[in-house]
Design a protein around this motif. Structure first.
Motif, PDB file in Angstrom:
ATOM      1  N   THR A 108     -28.745  13.945   2.481  1.00 54.54           N
ATOM      2  CA  THR A 108     -27.737  14.180   3.515  1.00 54.54           C
ATOM      3  C   THR A 108     -28.318  13.833   4.875  1.00 54.54           C
ATOM      4  O   THR A 108     -29.520  13.994   5.102  1.00 54.54           O
ATOM      5  N   TYR A 109     -27.460  13.374   5.778  1.00 58.06           N
ATOM      6  CA  TYR A 109     -27.913  12.835   7.056  1.00 58.06           C
ATOM      7  C   TYR A 109     -27.050  13.369   8.198  1.00 58.06           C
ATOM      8  O   TYR A 109     -25.832  13.462   8.090  1.00 58.06           O
ATOM      9  N   ALA A 110     -27.702  13.666   9.310  1.00 55.21           N
ATOM     10  CA  ALA A 110     -26.999  14.095  10.519  1.00 55.21           C
ATOM     11  C   ALA A 110     -27.910  13.889  11.713  1.00 55.21           C
ATOM     12  O   ALA A 110     -29.126  13.708  11.569  1.00 55.21           O
ATOM     13  N   THR A 132     -28.744   7.695  16.774  1.00 55.16           N
ATOM     14  CA  THR A 132     -27.448   7.123  17.130  1.00 55.16           C
ATOM     15  C   THR A 132     -27.639   5.783  17.830  1.00 55.16           C
ATOM     16  O   THR A 132     -28.747   5.426  18.252  1.00 55.16           O
ATOM     17  N   ASN A 133     -26.535   5.048  17.923  1.00 59.37           N
ATOM     18  CA  ASN A 133     -26.500   3.746  18.611  1.00 59.37           C
ATOM     19  C   ASN A 133     -27.498   2.764  18.007  1.00 59.37           C
ATOM     20  O   ASN A 133     -28.112   1.960  18.707  1.00 59.37           O
ATOM     21  N   LYS A 134     -27.633   2.837  16.695  1.00 60.26           N
ATOM     22  CA  LYS A 134     -28.538   1.978  15.941  1.00 60.26           C
ATOM     23  C   LYS A 134     -27.795   1.468  14.715  1.00 60.26           C
ATOM     24  O   LYS A 134     -27.063   2.214  14.073  1.00 60.26           O
ATOM     25  N   LEU A 145     -23.861   4.451  13.880  1.00 63.98           N
ATOM     26  CA  LEU A 145     -23.458   5.807  14.273  1.00 63.98           C
ATOM     27  C   LEU A 145     -23.569   5.878  15.789  1.00 63.98           C
ATOM     28  O   LEU A 145     -24.666   5.799  16.337  1.00 63.98           O
ATOM     29  N   ASN A 146     -22.448   5.979  16.456  1.00 60.27           N
ATOM     30  CA  ASN A 146     -22.430   6.000  17.921  1.00 60.27           C
ATOM     31  C   ASN A 146     -22.137   7.390  18.458  1.00 60.27           C
ATOM     32  O   ASN A 146     -21.223   8.070  17.983  1.00 60.27           O
ATOM     33  N   VAL A 159     -18.315   6.341  13.574  1.00 59.56           N
ATOM     34  CA  VAL A 159     -18.972   5.342  12.731  1.00 59.56           C
ATOM     35  C   VAL A 159     -18.269   4.009  12.916  1.00 59.56           C
ATOM     36  O   VAL A 159     -17.054   3.907  12.730  1.00 59.56           O
ATOM     37  N   TRP A 160     -19.038   2.999  13.277  1.00 57.23           N
ATOM     38  CA  TRP A 160     -18.509   1.656  13.494  1.00 57.23           C
ATOM     39  C   TRP A 160     -18.989   0.743  12.372  1.00 57.23           C
ATOM     40  O   TRP A 160     -20.178   0.708  12.059  1.00 57.23           O
ATOM     41  N   PHE A 161     -18.042   0.031  11.782  1.00 56.32           N
ATOM     42  CA  PHE A 161     -18.369  -0.938  10.737  1.00 56.32           C
ATOM     43  C   PHE A 161     -18.190  -2.324  11.342  1.00 56.32           C
ATOM     44  O   PHE A 161     -17.058  -2.839  11.419  1.00 56.32           O
ATOM     45  N   PRO A 162     -19.274  -2.938  11.824  1.00 62.78           N
ATOM     46  CA  PRO A 162     -19.153  -4.150  12.646  1.00 62.78           C
ATOM     47  C   PRO A 162     -18.547  -5.345  11.928  1.00 62.78           C
ATOM     48  O   PRO A 162     -17.822  -6.135  12.549  1.00 62.78           O
ATOM     49  N   GLU A 163     -18.803  -5.487  10.641  1.00 57.70           N
ATOM     50  CA  GLU A 163     -18.270  -6.643   9.919  1.00 57.70           C
ATOM     51  C   GLU A 163     -16.742  -6.616   9.867  1.00 57.70           C
ATOM     52  O   GLU A 163     -16.086  -7.659   9.877  1.00 57.70           O
TER      53      GLU A 163
END
Length: 233
Positions: A108-110, A132-134, A145-146, A159-163
């Protein structure tokens, strides 16, 4: 945890099924779970990403009875294991499943801020911290994760999915049908609008925005969030 912490409006699309899974594109799926307060059913949206290494969940089911059925449904649908679970903030509809997934050995991640808030509220914490921002790349897929600042909660990330230019806004973004900002005592209304402005400056072209609750298929979520915030100025 009371429903007030979630900042909800009643869902117009609440279903009898406790778990709904809908395809966004071949790699990204939205799943919806529900909870009931005052006799009214509310919907919580979250997503998962299919990678060559396995499936990544972003947020846990809101309904605790769906922690395992979600894994079972994913296995049946995609024949892949869930290899990671990320939370976009500390509330029950996002990180409530950490104790369960920790117990069965899924990482799990946070963020540190989210983990600190989970600890302060005597909740299970993530087993791994994230920056974040990576951009993270896993099994041929990538996501970011921004953190743009406080809003619904002090720790809310998106959460940004750039593709795909898809934004999973979590509870930082309200549904187009939202009537108000909900309970905001865990957040910062004054910071929310400039935080949102930073998001839009970073990502001026977004193909799809997924709000944390309720309707998600139209394109009015950001405008509605801005309007609700403007009303509070």
């Amino acid at each position: 945890m009371s429903i007030g912490l979630l900042g909800l409006s009643p869902s117009l699309q609440a279903q009898e099924k406790p778990l709904l899974i809908e395809k966004i594109n071949p790699q990204l799926y939205l799943y919806t779970t529900f909870n009931t307060f005052g006799g009214t059913k509310y919907a919580a949206n979250a997503v998962y990403l299919i990678t060559k290494k396995g499936i990544i969940l972003f947020d846990t089911p809101w309904d605790s009875t769906q922690y395992q059925p979600l894994l079972d449904s994913i296995k049946q649908k995609h024949n892949l294991p869930v290899i990671a679970v990320y939370a976009t903030h500390w509330h029950e509809d996002r990180a409530g499943g950490f104790a369960y997934y920790n117990r069965i050995g899924i990482p799990t991640y946070a963020t540190k801020m989210t983990n600190d808030l989970l600890k302060a509220n005597h909740k299970a914490q993530a087993t791994h911290l994230v920056s974040t921002n990576k951009t993270y790349s896993v099994g041929g897929q990538s996501f970011v994760l921004n953190f743009f600042g406080a809003g619904h909660s002090m720790d809310n990330v998106v959460v940004w999915f750039p593709e795909y230019k898809i934004l999973d806004g979590g509870c930082f973004i309200k549904s187009s049908e939202a009537q108000d900002l909900g309970f905001t005592a865990d957040g910062d209304i004054k910071s929310w609008k400039p935080s949102l402005a930073r998001l839009l400056a970073k990502y001026p072209k977004i193909n799809m925005v997924i709000p944390g609750h309720d309707a998600w298929k139209d394109k009015g979520q950001i405008k509605r969030t801005e309007a609700l915030l403007t009303e509070k100025q």
